[in-house]
Scaffold this active site. Structure first.
Site, mmCIF file in Angstrom:
data_model
loop_
_atom_site.group_PDB
_atom_site.id
_atom_site.type_symbol
_atom_site.label_atom_id
_atom_site.label_comp_id
_atom_site.label_asym_id
_atom_site.label_seq_id
_atom_site.Cartn_x
_atom_site.Cartn_y
_atom_site.Cartn_z
ATOM 1 N N ASP A 1 54.267 29.584 43.745
ATOM 2 C CA ASP A 1 54.403 29.404 42.303
ATOM 3 C C ASP A 1 55.730 28.663 42.055
ATOM 4 O O ASP A 1 55.775 27.449 42.164
ATOM 5 C CB ASP A 1 54.348 30.806 41.661
ATOM 6 C CG ASP A 1 54.284 30.769 40.149
ATOM 7 O OD1 ASP A 1 53.461 30.028 39.608
ATOM 8 O OD2 ASP A 1 55.065 31.495 39.496
ATOM 9 N N ARG B 1 42.867 42.794 44.566
ATOM 10 C CA ARG B 1 42.991 42.166 45.885
ATOM 11 C C ARG B 1 41.653 42.140 46.627
ATOM 12 O O ARG B 1 41.423 41.289 47.481
ATOM 13 C CB ARG B 1 44.006 42.923 46.754
ATOM 14 C CG ARG B 1 45.444 42.879 46.256
ATOM 15 C CD ARG B 1 46.376 43.409 47.345
ATOM 16 N NE ARG B 1 47.690 43.770 46.840
ATOM 17 C CZ ARG B 1 48.703 42.915 46.661
ATOM 18 N NH1 ARG B 1 48.541 41.636 46.927
ATOM 19 N NH2 ARG B 1 49.866 43.334 46.205
ATOM 20 N N PHE C 1 46.950 32.411 36.090
ATOM 21 C CA PHE C 1 47.244 33.494 37.017
ATOM 22 C C PHE C 1 46.003 33.789 37.849
ATOM 23 O O PHE C 1 44.968 34.200 37.320
ATOM 24 C CB PHE C 1 47.719 34.748 36.281
ATOM 25 C CG PHE C 1 48.448 35.682 37.197
ATOM 26 C CD1 PHE C 1 49.779 35.459 37.520
ATOM 27 C CD2 PHE C 1 47.798 36.754 37.775
ATOM 28 C CE1 PHE C 1 50.456 36.297 38.401
ATOM 29 C CE2 PHE C 1 48.466 37.602 38.660
ATOM 30 C CZ PHE C 1 49.800 37.364 38.958
HETATM 31 P P1 IMP Z 1 57.183 32.324 43.696
HETATM 32 O O1 IMP Z 1 58.417 32.874 44.350
HETATM 33 O O2 IMP Z 1 57.412 32.107 42.202
HETATM 34 O O3 IMP Z 1 56.660 31.076 44.370
HETATM 35 O O4 IMP Z 1 56.103 33.444 43.748
HETATM 36 C C1 IMP Z 1 55.398 33.683 44.870
HETATM 37 C C2 IMP Z 1 54.745 35.033 44.840
HETATM 38 O O5 IMP Z 1 54.413 35.453 43.511
HETATM 39 C C3 IMP Z 1 53.439 34.958 45.577
HETATM 40 O O6 IMP Z 1 53.613 35.272 46.936
HETATM 41 C C4 IMP Z 1 52.587 35.957 44.845
HETATM 42 O O7 IMP Z 1 52.754 37.234 45.411
HETATM 43 C C5 IMP Z 1 53.116 35.959 43.437
HETATM 44 N N1 IMP Z 1 52.303 35.086 42.547
HETATM 45 C C6 IMP Z 1 52.659 33.906 41.989
HETATM 46 N N2 IMP Z 1 51.674 33.383 41.254
HETATM 47 C C7 IMP Z 1 50.635 34.238 41.362
HETATM 48 C C8 IMP Z 1 49.284 34.227 40.859
HETATM 49 O O8 IMP Z 1 48.814 33.305 40.157
HETATM 50 N N3 IMP Z 1 48.522 35.285 41.210
HETATM 51 C C9 IMP Z 1 48.977 36.308 41.992
HETATM 52 N N4 IMP Z 1 50.207 36.344 42.502
HETATM 53 C C10 IMP Z 1 51.046 35.317 42.185
#
Ligand code: IMP
Ligand code: MG
Length: 181
Positions: A105, A167, A154
């Site tokens: 993300d 999950r 999401f």
């Molecule tokens: P980041 O550090 O913002 O890249 O977030 C990464 C983590 O956030 C991922 O490993 C997921 O666990 C969670 N995450 C981010 N976006 C989503 C989504 O759309 N669905 C579910 N989990 C998400």
């Protein structure tokens, strides 16, 4: 129809689509890592289903390990605060590492993991992510193998959760905004 399905606004990738894509990535990795015995490091919990299917799609000797970090709490936005909850057990010095992650993300979590594992002096590090949200990246994060690019919705299912639920859905869907807003 499962009661969880009512919380979805759409299905993004069905079981067949996921299986076929992972089969292709597994075949590609099997060629690129031939004779390298890579260590696949699964980032818990979201990438657990992805790891299970990806490793079965690979036809070369490999090892697996698991790592767990905190990033999200129970909300839908990254806190930017990353903490290791479970470290790897494998000595990855001189090894070829493939980080297996559910979704990128902001990129903060994956970037943290890459930096952390680099300190162990592996021979190489690549990343393999099931879902990538290119528009959401806040930093220039290293994404090498991608299952699917997605937009800023999401995503849940196939390992991905919202507040630890969903999950076990065998496909990937979009969570209705009203469920988390
Ligand atoms: P980041 O550090 O913002 O890249 O977030 C990464 C983590 O956030 C991922 O490993 C997921 O666990 C969670 N995450 C981010 N976006 C989503 C989504 O759309 N669905 C579910 N989990 C998400
Ligand atoms: Mg994750």
């Amino acid at each position: 129809m499962s009661e969880m399905n009512q919380d979805l606004s759409a299905i993004l990738f069905d079981e067949n689509t996921i299986r076929n894509r992972i089969f292709d990535i597994g075949a590609q990795l099997s060629i690129e890592y031939k004779d390298k015995c890579p260590v696949l490091i699964c980032i818990l919990k979201g990438a657990s289903l992805f790891l299970c299917d990806l490793m079965r799609a690979m036809t070369i000797p490999l090892e697996i390990d698991f790592m767990s970090i905190s990033s999200y709490g129970s909300g839908t936005k990254s806190t930017g605060v990353v903490q290791i909850r479970k470290d790897i057990d494998t000595d990855i010095h001189g090894r070829h590492v493939i980080i297996v992650e559910d979704i990128v993300d902001s990129g903060l979590s994956l970037n943290y993991i890459i930096d952390y594992l680099k300190n162990h002096n592996p021979a190489s590090i690549k990343t393999c992510v099931l879902l990538n949200k290119p528009e959401a990246h806040k930093i220039d994060v290293q994404v090498d193998y991608v299952g699917f690019d997605v937009g800023n919705e999401f995503a849940i299912g196939y390992g991905l959760d919202y507040a630890e639920k969903y999950r076990n859905l065998p496909f990937i869907g979009i969570l209705k905004e009203e469920v988390y807003s």
